[in-house]
Design an enzyme around this catalytic site. Structure first.
Site, PDB file in Angstrom:
ATOM      1  N   TYR A  87     -55.337  99.474  -4.092  1.00 27.57           N
ATOM      2  CA  TYR A  87     -55.253  98.002  -4.008  1.00 27.57           C
ATOM      3  C   TYR A  87     -53.955  97.494  -4.649  1.00 27.57           C
ATOM      4  O   TYR A  87     -53.234  96.680  -4.058  1.00 27.57           O
ATOM      5  CB  TYR A  87     -56.481  97.415  -4.699  1.00 27.57           C
ATOM      6  CG  TYR A  87     -56.581  95.914  -4.684  1.00 27.57           C
ATOM      7  CD1 TYR A  87     -56.983  95.226  -3.536  1.00 27.57           C
ATOM      8  CD2 TYR A  87     -56.301  95.167  -5.829  1.00 27.57           C
ATOM      9  CE1 TYR A  87     -57.093  93.837  -3.536  1.00 27.57           C
ATOM     10  CE2 TYR A  87     -56.409  93.781  -5.839  1.00 27.57           C
ATOM     11  CZ  TYR A  87     -56.809  93.115  -4.682  1.00 27.57           C
ATOM     12  OH  TYR A  87     -56.920  91.744  -4.688  1.00 27.57           O
ATOM     13  N   LYS A 134     -50.830  95.476  -2.892  1.00 25.54           N
ATOM     14  CA  LYS A 134     -50.423  94.138  -3.328  1.00 25.54           C
ATOM     15  C   LYS A 134     -48.971  94.143  -3.825  1.00 25.54           C
ATOM     16  O   LYS A 134     -48.254  93.161  -3.647  1.00 25.54           O
ATOM     17  CB  LYS A 134     -51.370  93.629  -4.411  1.00 25.54           C
ATOM     18  CG  LYS A 134     -52.804  93.391  -3.896  1.00 25.54           C
ATOM     19  CD  LYS A 134     -52.844  92.360  -2.781  1.00 25.54           C
ATOM     20  CE  LYS A 134     -54.247  91.936  -2.389  1.00 25.54           C
ATOM     21  NZ  LYS A 134     -54.249  90.944  -1.304  1.00 25.54           N
TER      22      LYS A 134
HETATM   23  P1  NAD Z   1     -63.560  87.931  -0.218  1.00 23.66           P
HETATM   24  O1  NAD Z   1     -64.027  89.327  -0.120  1.00 23.66           O
HETATM   25  O2  NAD Z   1     -64.467  86.887  -0.782  1.00 23.66           O
HETATM   26  O3  NAD Z   1     -63.025  87.425   1.210  1.00 23.66           O
HETATM   27  C1  NAD Z   1     -62.144  88.215   1.955  1.00 23.66           C
HETATM   28  C2  NAD Z   1     -61.942  87.604   3.315  1.00 23.66           C
HETATM   29  O4  NAD Z   1     -61.163  88.530   4.091  1.00 23.66           O
HETATM   30  C3  NAD Z   1     -63.241  87.387   4.080  1.00 23.66           C
HETATM   31  O5  NAD Z   1     -63.133  86.203   4.846  1.00 23.66           O
HETATM   32  C4  NAD Z   1     -63.308  88.605   5.007  1.00 23.66           C
HETATM   33  O6  NAD Z   1     -64.030  88.356   6.200  1.00 23.66           O
HETATM   34  C5  NAD Z   1     -61.825  88.781   5.306  1.00 23.66           C
HETATM   35  N1  NAD Z   1     -61.512  90.134   5.771  1.00 23.66           N
HETATM   36  C6  NAD Z   1     -61.777  91.311   5.167  1.00 23.66           C
HETATM   37  N2  NAD Z   1     -61.350  92.327   5.926  1.00 23.66           N
HETATM   38  C7  NAD Z   1     -60.794  91.770   7.043  1.00 23.66           C
HETATM   39  C8  NAD Z   1     -60.172  92.286   8.186  1.00 23.66           C
HETATM   40  N3  NAD Z   1     -60.035  93.600   8.386  1.00 23.66           N
HETATM   41  N4  NAD Z   1     -59.722  91.420   9.122  1.00 23.66           N
HETATM   42  C9  NAD Z   1     -59.858  90.081   8.965  1.00 23.66           C
HETATM   43  N5  NAD Z   1     -60.430  89.531   7.882  1.00 23.66           N
HETATM   44  C10 NAD Z   1     -60.896  90.369   6.939  1.00 23.66           C
HETATM   45  O7  NAD Z   1     -62.211  88.012  -1.082  1.00 23.66           O
HETATM   46  P2  NAD Z   1     -61.430  86.903  -1.917  1.00 23.66           P
HETATM   47  O8  NAD Z   1     -61.735  87.114  -3.333  1.00 23.66           O
HETATM   48  O9  NAD Z   1     -61.607  85.573  -1.322  1.00 23.66           O
HETATM   49  O10 NAD Z   1     -59.926  87.417  -1.686  1.00 23.66           O
HETATM   50  C11 NAD Z   1     -59.029  86.801  -0.792  1.00 23.66           C
HETATM   51  C12 NAD Z   1     -57.638  87.363  -1.058  1.00 23.66           C
HETATM   52  O11 NAD Z   1     -57.286  87.117  -2.421  1.00 23.66           O
HETATM   53  C13 NAD Z   1     -57.561  88.877  -0.871  1.00 23.66           C
HETATM   54  O12 NAD Z   1     -56.313  89.217  -0.307  1.00 23.66           O
HETATM   55  C14 NAD Z   1     -57.662  89.401  -2.280  1.00 23.66           C
HETATM   56  O13 NAD Z   1     -57.064  90.657  -2.396  1.00 23.66           O
HETATM   57  C15 NAD Z   1     -56.911  88.326  -3.043  1.00 23.66           C
HETATM   58  N6  NAD Z   1     -57.238  88.279  -4.467  1.00 23.66           N
HETATM   59  C16 NAD Z   1     -58.502  87.981  -4.897  1.00 23.66           C
HETATM   60  C17 NAD Z   1     -58.741  87.949  -6.271  1.00 23.66           C
HETATM   61  C18 NAD Z   1     -60.091  87.624  -6.841  1.00 23.66           C
HETATM   62  O14 NAD Z   1     -60.231  87.680  -8.086  1.00 23.66           O
HETATM   63  N7  NAD Z   1     -61.090  87.274  -6.056  1.00 23.66           N
HETATM   64  C19 NAD Z   1     -57.711  88.226  -7.177  1.00 23.66           C
HETATM   65  C20 NAD Z   1     -56.451  88.520  -6.683  1.00 23.66           C
HETATM   66  C21 NAD Z   1     -56.221  88.537  -5.331  1.00 23.66           C
END
Ligand code: NAD
Length: 246
Positions: free
Chosen positions: A154, A158
């Site tokens: 991951y 990133k």
């Molecule tokens: P989440 O798991 O709640 O949502 C992820 C979204 O991505 C969902 O809508 C899912 O359907 C979609 N998705 C997953 N695989 C997919 C694919 N192959 N094709 C199309 N859509 C796909 O995650 P989140 O926490 O909302 O994270 C969103 C972004 O933020 C991600 O890139 C994650 O890495 C990043 N992020 C999240 C956090 C956190 O603490 N939650 C921290 C840093 C970065």
């Protein structure tokens, strides 16, 4: 609030969490928002929650497929009458210590988090260049800056996304397109819901603002980067992390 009336936006992975908040924020501000994901039922909920379902359009598409990304871009152009803003948000984790990490766990995370952003951006680039204010916003993570034990796949994806963002910023600056990354810290979504017991308490000690972030905290910064006021900001990584990384 900046108005996004007549602005066409594509958000990948918009059915829940941070992506869903970004869809809602843009739609409430007047944009026409096309969003992708892999779950139809969650998409209906996300559009309803946006407060402006008529300005939201869902396309079922997997970002790791070039055809899926092209279909999403085509749908955004048709729905929004062009394409001005792309938010590469779709992301997954497959956490594992390095010695136990399978090749499949490595590959799938790169395919969705990094290759997905490349495929979507490539499919959208010409459209962004045609826009009077093309904006690319990639959702990376603070672990792309710091690394994290158990997340080699991951964190690498990133960190790769940051290099990708800066390269695209340099390539497309001459065409008036900005490219920036937003690096969330510890945000309350499904992705962080199943941390091992005790892990959240440990993480909380690392956050000077002493709370988890919300999806809305991230969406606000994305909207700023997409606004006209951010036209002189490109190639940057903006942490939204309560001060975790400074
Ligand atoms: P989440 O798991 O709640 O949502 C992820 C979204 O991505 C969902 O809508 C899912 O359907 C979609 N998705 C997953 N695989 C997919 C694919 N192959 N094709 C199309 N859509 C796909 O995650 P989140 O926490 O909302 O994270 C969103 C972004 O933020 C991600 O890139 C994650 O890495 C990043 N992020 C999240 C956090 C956190 O603490 N939650 C921290 C840093 C970065």
């Amino acid at each position: 609030m900046t108005s996004f009336a007549d602005v066409s936006v594509l958000v990948t992975g918009g059915t829940r969490g941070i992506g869903r908040a970004i869809v809602g924020a843009f739609a409430s501000a007047g944009a026409k928002v096309t969003f992708t994901g892999t779950n139809d039922a969650a998409a209906t909920e996300a559009a309803a929650a946006s407060g402006a379902p008529d300005r939201c359009h869902f396309v079922k598409a997997d970002v790791s497929s070039a055809d899926g990304c092209q279909a999403a871009v085509d749908a955004a152009v048709a729905f929004g009458g062009g394409l001005d803003v792309v938010v590469n948000n779709a992301g997954i984790t497959r956490d594992q210590l390095l010695l136990r990490m399978s090749e499949e766990e490595w590959d799938r995370v790169q395919d969705v988090n990094l290759k997905g952003a490349f495929l979507t951006t490539k499919a959208a680039a010409r459209r962004l260049m045609k826009s009077s204010r093309g904006r690319l916003i990639n959702i990376t993570s603070v672990v792309g800056l710091t690394g994290n034990a158990g997340q080699a796949n991951y964190a690498a994806s990133k960190a790769g996304l940051i290099g990708f963002t800066k390269s695209v910023a340099k390539e497309l600056a001459g065409r008036g397109v900005t490219a920036n990354a937003v690096a969330p810290g510890f945000i309350e979504t499904d992705m962080t819901a199943d941390l091992p017991a005790g892990a959240s308490e440990g993480l909380m000690k690392l956050i000077p603002l002493a709370r988890m972030g919300t999806a809305a905290d991230v969406a606000e910064v994305v909207l700023f980067l997409a606004s006209e006021g951010a036209g002189y900001v490109t190639g940057q990584v903006i942490p939204v992390d309560g001060g975790m990384v400074m």
